[in-house]
Structure formats: structure tokens, C-alpha cells
Scaffold this motif. Structure first.
Motif, PDB file in Angstrom:
ATOM      1  N   VAL A 316       0.912  -1.276  -0.026  1.00 24.69           N
ATOM      2  CA  VAL A 316       0.037  -0.037   0.023  1.00 24.69           C
ATOM      3  C   VAL A 316       1.006   1.308   0.092  1.00 24.69           C
ATOM      4  O   VAL A 316       0.894   2.197  -0.671  1.00 24.69           O
ATOM      5  CB  VAL A 316      -1.055   0.265   1.120  1.00 24.69           C
ATOM      6  CG1 VAL A 316      -1.813   1.136   1.097  1.00 24.69           C
ATOM      7  CG2 VAL A 316      -1.932  -0.918   1.000  1.00 24.69           C
ATOM      8  N   GLU A 317       1.825   1.410   0.797  1.00 25.37           N
ATOM      9  CA  GLU A 317       2.831   2.513   1.143  1.00 25.37           C
ATOM     10  C   GLU A 317       3.700   2.678  -0.456  1.00 25.37           C
ATOM     11  O   GLU A 317       3.626   3.719  -0.964  1.00 25.37           O
ATOM     12  CB  GLU A 317       3.749   2.318   2.052  1.00 25.37           C
ATOM     13  CG  GLU A 317       3.264   2.406   3.449  1.00 25.37           C
ATOM     14  CD  GLU A 317       2.815   3.770   3.626  1.00 25.37           C
ATOM     15  OE1 GLU A 317       3.435   4.828   3.191  1.00 25.37           O
ATOM     16  OE2 GLU A 317       1.459   3.696   4.222  1.00 25.37           O
ATOM     17  N   LEU A 318       4.014   1.716  -1.113  1.00 25.89           N
ATOM     18  CA  LEU A 318       4.487   1.768  -2.392  1.00 25.89           C
ATOM     19  C   LEU A 318       3.544   2.359  -3.426  1.00 25.89           C
ATOM     20  O   LEU A 318       4.120   3.309  -4.201  1.00 25.89           O
ATOM     21  CB  LEU A 318       5.042   0.335  -2.896  1.00 25.89           C
ATOM     22  CG  LEU A 318       5.846   0.441  -4.269  1.00 25.89           C
ATOM     23  CD1 LEU A 318       7.069   1.313  -3.838  1.00 25.89           C
ATOM     24  CD2 LEU A 318       6.007  -0.994  -4.585  1.00 25.89           C
ATOM     25  N   LEU A 319       2.264   1.849  -3.632  1.00 24.30           N
ATOM     26  CA  LEU A 319       1.287   2.459  -4.376  1.00 24.30           C
ATOM     27  C   LEU A 319       0.936   3.816  -3.912  1.00 24.30           C
ATOM     28  O   LEU A 319       0.592   4.708  -4.884  1.00 24.30           O
ATOM     29  CB  LEU A 319       0.085   1.461  -4.503  1.00 24.30           C
ATOM     30  CG  LEU A 319       0.433   0.096  -5.037  1.00 24.30           C
ATOM     31  CD1 LEU A 319      -0.775  -0.789  -4.920  1.00 24.30           C
ATOM     32  CD2 LEU A 319       0.737   0.125  -6.514  1.00 24.30           C
ATOM     33  N   LYS A 320       0.753   4.118  -2.558  1.00 27.25           N
ATOM     34  CA  LYS A 320       0.494   5.522  -2.372  1.00 27.25           C
ATOM     35  C   LYS A 320       1.623   6.498  -2.992  1.00 27.25           C
ATOM     36  O   LYS A 320       1.358   7.531  -3.585  1.00 27.25           O
ATOM     37  CB  LYS A 320       0.636   5.665  -0.905  1.00 27.25           C
ATOM     38  CG  LYS A 320      -0.460   5.473  -0.129  1.00 27.25           C
ATOM     39  CD  LYS A 320      -0.332   5.701   1.379  1.00 27.25           C
ATOM     40  CE  LYS A 320      -1.565   5.376   2.199  1.00 27.25           C
ATOM     41  NZ  LYS A 320      -1.151   5.629   3.592  1.00 27.25           N
ATOM     42  N   GLN A 321       3.070   6.124  -3.253  1.00 23.45           N
ATOM     43  CA  GLN A 321       3.882   6.975  -3.686  1.00 23.45           C
ATOM     44  C   GLN A 321       3.862   7.018  -5.071  1.00 23.45           C
ATOM     45  O   GLN A 321       4.332   8.082  -5.694  1.00 23.45           O
ATOM     46  CB  GLN A 321       5.308   6.398  -3.291  1.00 23.45           C
ATOM     47  CG  GLN A 321       5.872   6.256  -1.658  1.00 23.45           C
ATOM     48  CD  GLN A 321       6.984   5.518  -1.302  1.00 23.45           C
ATOM     49  OE1 GLN A 321       7.862   5.364  -2.204  1.00 23.45           O
ATOM     50  NE2 GLN A 321       7.011   5.210   0.005  1.00 23.45           N
ATOM     51  N   GLN A 322       3.444   5.902  -5.665  1.00 21.22           N
ATOM     52  CA  GLN A 322       3.563   6.013  -7.022  1.00 21.22           C
ATOM     53  C   GLN A 322       2.257   5.745  -7.869  1.00 21.22           C
ATOM     54  O   GLN A 322       2.205   5.703  -9.317  1.00 21.22           O
ATOM     55  CB  GLN A 322       4.779   4.863  -7.774  1.00 21.22           C
ATOM     56  CG  GLN A 322       5.999   5.189  -6.959  1.00 21.22           C
ATOM     57  CD  GLN A 322       7.246   4.438  -7.677  1.00 21.22           C
ATOM     58  OE1 GLN A 322       7.253   4.342  -8.830  1.00 21.22           O
ATOM     59  NE2 GLN A 322       7.932   3.870  -6.934  1.00 21.22           N
ATOM     60  N   ASP A 323       1.218   5.380  -7.261  1.00 21.32           N
ATOM     61  CA  ASP A 323      -0.144   5.368  -7.563  1.00 21.32           C
ATOM     62  C   ASP A 323      -0.505   4.110  -8.853  1.00 21.32           C
ATOM     63  O   ASP A 323      -1.402   3.545  -8.607  1.00 21.32           O
ATOM     64  CB  ASP A 323      -0.459   6.727  -8.327  1.00 21.32           C
ATOM     65  CG  ASP A 323      -2.013   7.030  -8.804  1.00 21.32           C
ATOM     66  OD1 ASP A 323      -2.686   6.589  -7.568  1.00 21.32           O
ATOM     67  OD2 ASP A 323      -2.480   7.189  -9.836  1.00 21.32           O
ATOM     68  N   LEU A 324       0.471   3.909  -9.697  1.00 27.33           N
ATOM     69  CA  LEU A 324       0.217   3.234 -10.629  1.00 27.33           C
ATOM     70  C   LEU A 324       1.453   2.089 -11.055  1.00 27.33           C
ATOM     71  O   LEU A 324       2.274   2.799 -11.413  1.00 27.33           O
ATOM     72  CB  LEU A 324      -0.584   3.585 -11.895  1.00 27.33           C
ATOM     73  CG  LEU A 324      -0.942   2.622 -12.952  1.00 27.33           C
ATOM     74  CD1 LEU A 324      -1.935   1.608 -12.460  1.00 27.33           C
ATOM     75  CD2 LEU A 324      -1.108   3.308 -14.364  1.00 27.33           C
ATOM     76  N   LEU A 325       1.613   0.940 -10.728  1.00 25.37           N
ATOM     77  CA  LEU A 325       2.682   0.176 -10.823  1.00 25.37           C
ATOM     78  C   LEU A 325       2.439  -1.232 -11.375  1.00 25.37           C
ATOM     79  O   LEU A 325       1.573  -1.792 -11.008  1.00 25.37           O
ATOM     80  CB  LEU A 325       3.440  -0.061  -9.515  1.00 25.37           C
ATOM     81  CG  LEU A 325       4.172   1.086  -8.884  1.00 25.37           C
ATOM     82  CD1 LEU A 325       4.763   0.890  -7.528  1.00 25.37           C
ATOM     83  CD2 LEU A 325       5.428   1.823  -9.796  1.00 25.37           C
ATOM     84  N   ARG A 361      -0.894  -4.278 -14.071  1.00 24.23           N
ATOM     85  CA  ARG A 361      -0.689  -3.223 -13.245  1.00 24.23           C
ATOM     86  C   ARG A 361      -1.609  -2.953 -12.178  1.00 24.23           C
ATOM     87  O   ARG A 361      -2.907  -3.078 -12.232  1.00 24.23           O
ATOM     88  CB  ARG A 361      -0.732  -1.822 -13.990  1.00 24.23           C
ATOM     89  CG  ARG A 361       0.428  -1.892 -15.321  1.00 24.23           C
ATOM     90  CD  ARG A 361       0.295  -0.702 -16.081  1.00 24.23           C
ATOM     91  NE  ARG A 361      -1.052  -0.491 -16.816  1.00 24.23           N
ATOM     92  CZ  ARG A 361      -1.455   0.580 -17.514  1.00 24.23           C
ATOM     93  NH1 ARG A 361      -0.624   1.587 -17.650  1.00 24.23           N
ATOM     94  NH2 ARG A 361      -2.501   0.448 -18.154  1.00 24.23           N
ATOM     95  N   TYR A 362      -1.126  -2.238 -10.974  1.00 22.88           N
ATOM     96  CA  TYR A 362      -1.945  -2.066  -9.887  1.00 22.88           C
ATOM     97  C   TYR A 362      -1.932  -0.731  -9.468  1.00 22.88           C
ATOM     98  O   TYR A 362      -1.116  -0.124  -9.490  1.00 22.88           O
ATOM     99  CB  TYR A 362      -1.455  -3.044  -8.819  1.00 22.88           C
ATOM    100  CG  TYR A 362      -1.657  -4.491  -9.064  1.00 22.88           C
ATOM    101  CD1 TYR A 362      -2.927  -5.311  -8.521  1.00 22.88           C
ATOM    102  CD2 TYR A 362      -0.840  -5.175  -9.784  1.00 22.88           C
ATOM    103  CE1 TYR A 362      -3.186  -6.679  -8.852  1.00 22.88           C
ATOM    104  CE2 TYR A 362      -1.022  -6.548 -10.012  1.00 22.88           C
ATOM    105  CZ  TYR A 362      -2.250  -7.250  -9.479  1.00 22.88           C
ATOM    106  OH  TYR A 362      -2.499  -8.543  -9.944  1.00 22.88           O
ATOM    107  N   THR A 363      -3.157  -0.266  -8.827  1.00 19.83           N
ATOM    108  CA  THR A 363      -3.419   1.083  -8.259  1.00 19.83           C
ATOM    109  C   THR A 363      -4.105   0.734  -6.899  1.00 19.83           C
ATOM    110  O   THR A 363      -4.845  -0.337  -6.865  1.00 19.83           O
ATOM    111  CB  THR A 363      -3.960   2.033  -9.237  1.00 19.83           C
ATOM    112  OG1 THR A 363      -4.007   3.396  -8.829  1.00 19.83           O
ATOM    113  CG2 THR A 363      -5.433   1.325  -9.588  1.00 19.83           C
TER     114      THR A 363
END
Length: 365
Positions: A316-325, A361-363
């Protein structure tokens, strides 16, 4: 400057040592300094190096040149970002051809949650400039940083519109930061340093030679979540940027134009060949990207997650920083094997916290 930065700069100044080779050397030797401490025999035994490159490493002027470069960096307030630095742009870090080192002068965070690149022809129509300015203004509520190349035409129109609306804007340049090119954009570039920045992979004295501009375009494409093309012919830098963005699994958008209009042929071709989404306005981009204005204005709903275990929290923290990975980048960033990560992501989907998009991809929801 510490030794790590000194040897990292020196590594990139060795002739014939590019992004892939620099990483290869670092991996086998255990660090930039260790590359210079290795013997020629040790170096030539590294896969992909060979006798000639090993000789170049041991006999180059890289250490002398690095001393001179660090003097310039310290005198002009430039930051050196090696790919192992936490401040290095995470969107670039895992791309196969990303630069091992970047020179940065500015105040904007290079790892903000949302980034948009805007590119286009160097000879835009008045309508094209107006559309570019309108797009920038309408992106304001989405909390983005805007990236372009400081060139004539659409690039500088985007940068200037960002300055007018206090939107952070990054200029990716194809030369060293000892100069501004084109010189006509010096005033805008100096303003950008205060609310954005200038970014280059090249040492200070590097001239803006033609062959460096396509290389610069890969940084523009890699830094963004979405790339917008506003007026372009069938060939040129904007089409190169769009291709690279597609290769990097970024979302590409093109503003359509009139048929038989040379300055719109590239945009129309991108749309017709399904390499870009048709974009009539920012709402089209927001729909495809699943961006909501409220997300940029406050992060309240993103703090309302149920109790998560540490591994779920890391995702979750990673996706908060980059939104879409993409899933492979999540795997590398968190050092999770594929099966364990797949279970984590599935669990987070069941909890309504993340969603999957095309291309694995995940967001965050």
C-alpha cells in the motif's frame, strides 16, 4: 561530496560505459569505488566487459574528470542522483535503459504521486499552443508534476503554463547543466528551478548534440505516468517519446487534429494505430487513469484502510508513492517472489484496497 558520489560520477565518465554496463560493473564489483580498485584481469573476466573495456577502465581520465565535475556541482547547487539513491526517480529505476546517474537542479520531488509528460511539435499552431495551455490549467486539480523537454514549441508552452499556474514542472535536457539550450528559454528555466527543476544525465560541459535528444526522450517517457502528444508530424522527437512510453507501459494520449494537416498527422496516426488514447480534454485522461480530483485535494479515504499486516502495508505504501505500478516493479521494489506477491495483491483486492488494470498493473482504489 562523499567518496560514493565521486566514484559514481567517475564510473559514468568512462568511455563506452553506458547504463547497462555501469550496472553490470557495480553488481560484479560491489560498488562504484570497487570498479576502480579492481585489476584489469578481474575486470575483463566480468561478462560483457572484455579486454578492451577493462583496459579503458584502468587507463581512463575518469577520476580526474570526476574531480572537475564535482567542483562544478558544488559551486552551482546541483544534486547528483545515482540509481541507488532513494531520491533517484523510482519510475526510472527499474527500466532497462535508465541512466545510472542524473544531475538535478531544482526543488520539486522527482517521486511525486502523479506525473504527466507533455510533448509536441517545435512549430505549433496557435490552436496547439492554446490547447496545451488549457490542458495544463485543467490538470491543476489533479496534483500532478508536468514534464517536458524545454524545447521550442509545445515543450516551452507547457513549462510556461505550469509557471503561470504554480504547477511543478521538470525540464529534461539533452546537455550538461552548465548551459541552457535553447538560450531563449533561460528565463523560464531559471523560474522552473524555483518550482520544479532541470534534469540531465550528462556532465556539465556536455553540448546539446543532435544524437542526445532521442536519448533524453526516454527519460521524459520513463518519468511519467501518462504522456500527452499535442500536434506532431509522423516523424520526430514526439513520436519517439510516444513509442518509448508505450514500451515502458505508460499511458499515451494524443490530441486529434484535422486530416491532411501535417502538424496533426502523428497524433492521428497514434490514435488510429491504437498506440494512444484519443484526448479531447483532461477528463479523457482522468477517466483512463482513474484519477479523481478529490484524491489530489485530500488523501482521507486512502487513510481509512483496515488493519493490514506488514507485507500488505508495504504494498500500500509503495502504491501511495507511485499510484500505478506493474507487478514486476512491485516485486523488485519489495523483493517479493511472484507467488507470494500474487497472494498479497489478491488479498488486497478482496479487501477493496487495490485494483488490477490491464497489463498486470495495480493501483489503490
Amino acid at each position: 561530496m562523499n567518496d560514493d558520489i565521486f566514484y559514481s560520477v567517475a564510473l559514468t565518465l568512462i568511455p563506452k560505459v553506458g547504463a547497462v554496463t555501469a550496472r553490470n560493473l557495480m553488481s560484479y564489483c560491489g560498488g562504484a569505488r570497487a570498479v576502480f580498485e579492481a585489476t584489469e584481469k578481474e575486470l575483463k573476466n566480468i561478462p560483457g566487459i572484455g579486454a578492451q573495456l577493462a583496459h579503458n577502465i584502468r587507463n581512463s581520465d575518469a577520476l580526474f574528470l570526476a574531480e572537475r565535475e564535482l567542483d562544478f556541482i558544488e559551486a552551482h547547487g546541483i544534486r547528483v542522483l545515482f540509481y541507488t539513491d532513494p531520491a533517484y526517480p523510482q519510475r526510472l529505476k527499474h527500466l532497462p535503459d535508465s541512466p545510472p546517474l542524473l544531475y538535478y537542479k531544482g526543488n520539486a520531488d522527482l517521486n511525486v504521486r502523479r506525473t504527466v509528460a507533455i510533448v509536441g511539435t517545435r512549430r505549433p499552431s496557435p490552436q496547439g499552443v492554446h490547447l496545451c495551455e488549457e490542458i495544463v490549467e485543467n490538470l491543476l486539480p489533479y496534483g500532478v508534476s508536468i514534464i517536458s523537454g524545454l524545447a521550442f514549441g509545445i515543450d516551452i508552452a507547457a513549462h510556461r503554463a505550469c509557471l503561470a499556474h504554480s504547477i511543478p514542472t521538470i525540464g529534461c535536457v539533452a546537455h550538461g547543466l552548465q548551459r541552457i539550450y535553447p538560450v531563449q528559454h533561460t528565463n523560464a528555466a531559471l523560474e522552473m528551478i524555483e518550482n520544479g527543476g532541470l534534469l540531465s544525465e550528462y556532465p556539465s560541459q556536455t553540448a546539446p548534440d543532435r544524437e542526445r535528444f532521442p536519448m533524453r526522450n526516454r527519460i521524459i517517457a520513463g518519468l511519467c505516468d501518462a504522456l500527452i502528444v499535442v500536434e506532431t508530424q509522423r516523424q520526430g522527437g514526439s513520436m519517439i517519446s510516444a513509442k518509448m512510453a508505450n514500451d515502458y507501459h505508460r499511458d499515451v494520449f494524443a490530441v486529434p487534429g484535422r486530416i491532411r494537416d501535417k502538424s496533426s498527422e502523428g497524433c492521428n496516426l497514434l490514435i488510429k494505430s491504437h498506440r494512444a488514447n484519443l484526448m479531447e480534454g483532461v477528463n479523457d485522461l482522468a477517466y483512463v487513469m482513474r484519477w479523481e480530483k478529490s484524491d489530489a485535494q485530500n488523501g482521507v479515504q486512502r487513510e481509512l484502510f483496515p488493519d493490514l499486516d506488514p507485507k500488505e502495508e508495504a504494498v500500500v505504501e509503495l502504491l501511495k508513492q507511485q499510484d500505478l505500478l506493474p507487478v514486476d516493479q512491485i516485486s523488485v521494489s519489495l523483493q517479493q517472489n511472484n507467488s507470494e506477491l500474487a497472494a498479497l495483491l489478491l488479498g488486497l483486492e478482496f479487501k477493496g484496497i487495490v485494483r488490477t488494470l490491464p497489463g498486470k498493473r495495480y493501483t489503490l482504489v
